[in-house]
Design a protein around this motif. Structure first.
Motif, PDB file in Angstrom:
ATOM      1  N   TYR A  85       1.742  57.595  -5.910  1.00 25.05           N
ATOM      2  CA  TYR A  85       1.156  58.872  -6.338  1.00 25.05           C
ATOM      3  C   TYR A  85       0.295  58.704  -7.576  1.00 25.05           C
ATOM      4  O   TYR A  85      -0.829  59.231  -7.657  1.00 25.05           O
ATOM      5  N   VAL A 117      -0.074  65.375  -5.202  1.00 28.95           N
ATOM      6  CA  VAL A 117       1.179  66.033  -5.554  1.00 28.95           C
ATOM      7  C   VAL A 117       2.319  65.046  -5.327  1.00 28.95           C
ATOM      8  O   VAL A 117       2.342  64.317  -4.320  1.00 28.95           O
ATOM      9  N   VAL A 122      -0.083  64.575  -0.609  1.00 26.42           N
ATOM     10  CA  VAL A 122       1.232  64.900  -1.146  1.00 26.42           C
ATOM     11  C   VAL A 122       2.162  63.740  -0.799  1.00 26.42           C
ATOM     12  O   VAL A 122       2.192  63.280   0.343  1.00 26.42           O
ATOM     13  N   CYS A 148       6.295  74.803  -7.481  1.00 31.36           N
ATOM     14  CA  CYS A 148       6.378  74.303  -8.853  1.00 31.36           C
ATOM     15  C   CYS A 148       7.714  74.654  -9.504  1.00 31.36           C
ATOM     16  O   CYS A 148       8.214  73.914 -10.360  1.00 31.36           O
ATOM     17  N   TYR A 195       1.616  75.141  -2.971  1.00 32.79           N
ATOM     18  CA  TYR A 195       1.279  73.908  -3.680  1.00 32.79           C
ATOM     19  C   TYR A 195       0.293  74.112  -4.830  1.00 32.79           C
ATOM     20  O   TYR A 195       0.264  73.293  -5.753  1.00 32.79           O
ATOM     21  N   ARG A 250       1.979  67.707 -10.226  1.00 34.86           N
ATOM     22  CA  ARG A 250       0.604  67.709  -9.703  1.00 34.86           C
ATOM     23  C   ARG A 250      -0.320  67.007 -10.685  1.00 34.86           C
ATOM     24  O   ARG A 250      -0.219  67.223 -11.898  1.00 34.86           O
ATOM     25  N   ALA A 309      -5.215  68.220  -8.678  1.00 35.39           N
ATOM     26  CA  ALA A 309      -4.442  69.202  -7.919  1.00 35.39           C
ATOM     27  C   ALA A 309      -4.250  70.471  -8.734  1.00 35.39           C
ATOM     28  O   ALA A 309      -4.278  71.592  -8.201  1.00 35.39           O
ATOM     29  N   GLN A 310      -4.054  70.329 -10.037  1.00 38.71           N
ATOM     30  CA  GLN A 310      -3.916  71.514 -10.890  1.00 38.71           C
ATOM     31  C   GLN A 310      -5.193  72.341 -10.921  1.00 38.71           C
ATOM     32  O   GLN A 310      -5.146  73.555 -11.147  1.00 38.71           O
TER      33      GLN A 310
END
Length: 291
Positions: free
Chosen positions: A217, A226, A198, A271, A263, A281, A285-286
């Motif tokens: 990221y 994230v 993250v 979110c 998260y 994300r 991550a999703q």
């Protein structure tokens, strides 16, 4: 539900990992490939019932080892249901000492983590990893207060600004499972990170602008990543992140399922939270299941 905080990590040959068939099947169904099974559970530290920003149940002690690392830790290791304690590595921002960050480091220790904090300001992961080397040696040394009490199988890294960049660099080490850099000025690419990450940015940060953090990221497509942009925060909005950082590490290093839904999952709490000006994300991550 199978816990998958590290479901998309790259293989880690230094540790034996039991196969979790249900986890693999779940990720395969979501279309995610190149995954590895989740590892064995961390020690059974009890949850704090969502009180991530409040002080944890442990009294805290800290001391320098005289070799460049100050350790912040629960005073009584191996108590309150935690047989062993995961590790969080820390690095300071440029021209800042540990006194600036002691509130966060004490907070993490109060939640059951052993925090190995580099005392300098390096922008690389080396000093942080030397702290991990120290804890590794102490965990195996007869008579050490750390003997058998450090969970070396669950290690995270974080830091602020220059130190956040150092955490990104440390994330390439196979011993580091997850990172949570704070407003990071990274000289190491996010593409080298080996575990969930993250990246915290400050909406009004003019020292390390959000675009700089977002670039790091965006490089971390190989892991669940994230991007969390803190609404209204400048470069020193760290007190507001005590809860989010603690929750991230409690989930990934302690398997605290109460933190998962902040998260992950289609209805993740963060979110839609107004605490963040942007919360994004990546596809990996999703794909991590929600609670």
């Amino acid at each position: 539900m199978v816990s998958l905080p590290r479901s998309l990590k790259r293989p880690r040959p230094r540790r034996a990992v039991g196969t979790v068939l249900a986890a693999v099947a779940l990720l395969a169904a979501s279309g995610v490939t190149g995954t590895t099974p989740a590892r064995a559970s961390a020690s059974a530290c009890p949850s704090v019932n969502g009180q991530w920003a409040a002080p944890g149940p442990f009294a805290v002690s800290s001391a320098s080892n005289g070799r460049g690392t100050t350790v912040f830790r629960p005073t009584d290791l191996g108590t309150l249901g935690c047989t062993t304690h995961p590790v969080v590595l820390w690095n300071n921002g440029a021209r800042s000492g540990l006194d600036r960050y002691a509130p966060l480091l004490n907070h993490l220790a109060s939640h059951g983590f052993v925090v190995a904090a580099a005392e300098g300001n390096a922008g690389t992961g080396g000093p942080m990893l030397r702290g991990l080397d120290y804890l590794t040696a102490e965990n195996g040394r007869a008579g050490s207060p750390y003997q058998g009490k450090v969970d070396l199988g669950n290690v995270g890294a974080t830091g602020h600004s220059f130190g956040g960049g150092a955490a990104v660099d440390a994330g390439a080490d196979p011993r580091v499972d997850t990172i949570a850099p704070i407003y990071p000025l990274a000289f190491s690419s996010g593409s080298r990170v080996r575990g969930p990450a993250v990246f915290y940015a400050g909406q009004n940060d003019t020292v390390v602008p959000p675009s700089t953090v977002r670039r790091t990221y965006s490089q971390a497509m190989q892991v669940p990543a994230v991007y969390a942009e803190q609404r209204g925060a400048d470069h020193y909005g760290i007190p507001g992140l005590h809860g989010p950082v603690t929750a991230w590490f409690r989930f990934h290093l302690m398997r605290d399922e109460q933190a998962r839904g902040l998260y992950f999952g289609p209805g993740c709490t963060y979110c839609a939270s107004s605490f963040w000006s942007v919360f994004e994300r990546n596809p990996r991550a999703q794909a991590v299941p929600g609670p």
